[in-house]
Design a protein around this motif. Structure first.
Motif, PDB file in Angstrom:
ATOM      1  N   ALA A  30     -20.927 -28.248 105.875  1.00 23.08           N
ATOM      2  CA  ALA A  30     -19.518 -28.474 106.194  1.00 23.08           C
ATOM      3  C   ALA A  30     -18.642 -28.340 104.958  1.00 23.08           C
ATOM      4  CB  ALA A  30     -19.352 -29.862 106.812  1.00 23.08           C
ATOM      5  N   VAL A  31     -19.084 -28.915 103.851  1.00 25.28           N
ATOM      6  CA  VAL A  31     -18.298 -28.826 102.616  1.00 25.28           C
ATOM      7  C   VAL A  31     -18.280 -27.387 102.102  1.00 25.28           C
ATOM      8  CG1 VAL A  31     -18.173 -29.579 100.211  1.00 25.28           C
ATOM      9  CG2 VAL A  31     -18.660 -31.247 102.009  1.00 25.28           C
ATOM     10  N   THR A 110     -14.584 -34.080 108.864  1.00 30.48           N
ATOM     11  CA  THR A 110     -13.305 -33.933 108.156  1.00 30.48           C
ATOM     12  C   THR A 110     -13.301 -32.688 107.280  1.00 30.48           C
ATOM     13  OG1 THR A 110     -13.963 -35.315 106.254  1.00 30.48           O
ATOM     14  CG2 THR A 110     -12.992 -36.433 108.146  1.00 30.48           C
ATOM     15  N   ALA A 111     -14.458 -32.347 106.694  1.00 23.17           N
ATOM     16  CA  ALA A 111     -14.538 -31.132 105.884  1.00 23.17           C
ATOM     17  C   ALA A 111     -14.347 -29.893 106.741  1.00 23.17           C
ATOM     18  CB  ALA A 111     -15.881 -31.082 105.153  1.00 23.17           C
ATOM     19  N   LEU A 135      -5.752 -33.589 114.343  1.00 21.29           N
ATOM     20  CA  LEU A 135      -7.167 -33.907 114.564  1.00 21.29           C
ATOM     21  C   LEU A 135      -7.839 -34.342 113.261  1.00 21.29           C
ATOM     22  CD1 LEU A 135      -8.193 -30.997 116.974  1.00 21.29           C
ATOM     23  CD2 LEU A 135      -7.870 -33.409 117.568  1.00 21.29           C
ATOM     24  N   LEU A 136      -7.506 -33.653 112.169  1.00 20.98           N
ATOM     25  CA  LEU A 136      -8.051 -34.031 110.864  1.00 20.98           C
ATOM     26  C   LEU A 136      -7.600 -35.433 110.480  1.00 20.98           C
ATOM     27  CD1 LEU A 136      -9.458 -33.536 108.163  1.00 20.98           C
ATOM     28  CD2 LEU A 136      -7.437 -32.236 107.418  1.00 20.98           C
ATOM     29  N   PHE A 160     -17.761 -42.156  95.766  1.00 18.54           N
ATOM     30  CA  PHE A 160     -18.118 -40.956  96.515  1.00 18.54           C
ATOM     31  C   PHE A 160     -17.727 -41.021  97.986  1.00 18.54           C
ATOM     32  CE2 PHE A 160     -21.464 -40.516  93.088  1.00 18.54           C
ATOM     33  CZ  PHE A 160     -20.800 -39.492  92.446  1.00 18.54           C
ATOM     34  N   THR A 161     -17.567 -42.222  98.528  1.00 16.55           N
ATOM     35  CA  THR A 161     -17.167 -42.318  99.928  1.00 16.55           C
ATOM     36  C   THR A 161     -15.744 -42.846 100.067  1.00 16.55           C
ATOM     37  OG1 THR A 161     -18.245 -44.490 100.089  1.00 16.55           O
ATOM     38  CG2 THR A 161     -19.522 -42.568 100.765  1.00 16.55           C
ATOM     39  N   ASP A 162     -15.500 -44.089  99.655  1.00 19.52           N
ATOM     40  CA  ASP A 162     -14.218 -44.725  99.926  1.00 19.52           C
ATOM     41  C   ASP A 162     -13.045 -44.046  99.224  1.00 19.52           C
ATOM     42  OD1 ASP A 162     -16.477 -46.590 100.346  1.00 19.52           O
ATOM     43  OD2 ASP A 162     -14.915 -47.955 101.008  1.00 19.52           O
ATOM     44  N   ILE A 163     -13.189 -43.749  97.950  1.00 17.64           N
ATOM     45  CA  ILE A 163     -12.093 -43.100  97.232  1.00 17.64           C
ATOM     46  C   ILE A 163     -11.892 -41.673  97.740  1.00 17.64           C
ATOM     47  CG2 ILE A 163     -11.365 -42.225  94.974  1.00 17.64           C
ATOM     48  CD1 ILE A 163     -12.532 -44.723  93.724  1.00 17.64           C
ATOM     49  N   THR A 164     -12.993 -40.972  97.994  1.00 15.73           N
ATOM     50  CA  THR A 164     -12.888 -39.605  98.511  1.00 15.73           C
ATOM     51  C   THR A 164     -12.172 -39.585  99.852  1.00 15.73           C
ATOM     52  OG1 THR A 164     -14.927 -38.973  97.384  1.00 15.73           O
ATOM     53  CG2 THR A 164     -14.201 -37.572  99.186  1.00 15.73           C
ATOM     54  N   VAL A 165     -12.639 -40.402 100.783  1.00 12.48           N
ATOM     55  CA  VAL A 165     -12.022 -40.445 102.109  1.00 12.48           C
ATOM     56  C   VAL A 165     -10.599 -40.986 102.024  1.00 12.48           C
ATOM     57  CG1 VAL A 165     -12.152 -41.497 104.409  1.00 12.48           C
ATOM     58  CG2 VAL A 165     -14.234 -40.654 103.298  1.00 12.48           C
TER      59      VAL A 165
END
Length: 277
Positions: A30-31, A110-111, A135-136, A160-165
């Motif tokens: 996906a990325v 999301t990617a 939708l995104l 890697f998760t919370d700040i990225t999202v």
């Protein structure tokens, strides 16, 4: 270290499942799609740059709520973090992690939607780009909710998760407004008229309220507010120095930027004070 602290810093020992490897590969795929779409979106593979698409409707001077072009440099930060997440979640140590099982496929979605927006902008119409970005935004909002519901264990999970999202969510929340404004402007370019200032300021107030709501729902997480504040700041700069110019809109955007950045800081301070008492 207390047992409670240890449980929050050490991932639960679970056995890998066959689906875990599929999830890791899915996130990487996906990325990778998102990055390829980004290359296409900037015109590097023969397409036109985003600002030239849709008759220029997505350019920084196309509507009253379009950020100045420098604002879009935040995508570089988001892409770097998304790539870092894809690499990190592919490590064997993350394969059976319960938080990766919760968030991995949603972050992959999301990617994909991120990349699809660029494809839609390049090859379809403005209404479709609005649909994709909504939708995104919905997918990011749910992913952020899940991340808040199950807090990170340690700094790496937080980054890697919370700040990225969070950064992705905050920026897309602002970008949804800009994209929708571009669509409405293309439908009736003369309709803003004397109503431009009050309508745009009303929208900015709503954006600020959304930012406060995200800060409350995110329990004081700062990343969404930083991304929204960044975009609002550049809306203000755009309206102060570029066509279509409007000093009232610029000032409103700067005030809203301060609100969405300060809101999570205030919420965190209140939570800290309550925990001290």
């Amino acid at each position: 270290m207390s047992a409670d602290t240890a449980s929050r810093t050490t991932a639960p020992a679970t056995q890998p499942r066959p689906s875990d490897l599929g999830r890791q590969i899915g996130v990487i795929s996906a990325v990778s799609f998102m990055l390829i779409a980004a290359v296409v979106g900037v015109g590097a593979l023969g397409g036109r740059p985003v600002q030239d698409l849709q008759g220029g409707a997505l350019d920084s001077d196309a509507s009253y709520l379009a950020p100045a072009s420098q604002a879009f440099s935040i995508w570089s930060v988001i892409y770097v973090l998304m790539v870092a997440y894809a690499v990190w979640q592919a490590l064997p140590s993350q394969r059976a992690d319960d938080r990766q099982r919760l968030l991995g496929w949603w972050i992959a979605l999301t990617a994909v939607l991120n990349g699809l927006w660029l494809v839609a902008a390049q090859f379809t119409t403005l209404p479709i780009t609005v649909l994709v970005i909504v939708l995104l935004l919905a997918a990011l909002g749910w992913t952020f909710h899940l991340a808040v519901r199950r807090p990170p264990r340690g700094v790496r999970q937080a980054v890697f998760t919370d700040i990225t999202v969070g950064l992705h969510l905050g920026w897309v929340a602002l970008a949804t407004v800009a994209n929708s404004s571009a669509w409405f402007t293309s439908i009736a370019p003369a309709s803003w008229g004397e109503a431009a200032d009050p309508v745009a300021i009303a929208v900015i107030i709503v954006v600020a309220l959304v930012g406060i709501a995200i800060a409350l729902g995110g329990r004081g997480r700062l990343a969404p507010g930083l991304a929204m504040g960044w975009g609002l700041t550049w809306i203000g700069i755009g309206r102060w120095s570029d066509d279509p110019m409007s000093q009232p809109i610029a000032i409103a955007a700067w005030i809203a930027a301060a609100v969405v950045v300060l809101a999570p800081i205030a919420i965190t301070a209140v939570r800290f004070a309550r925990n001290r008492t």
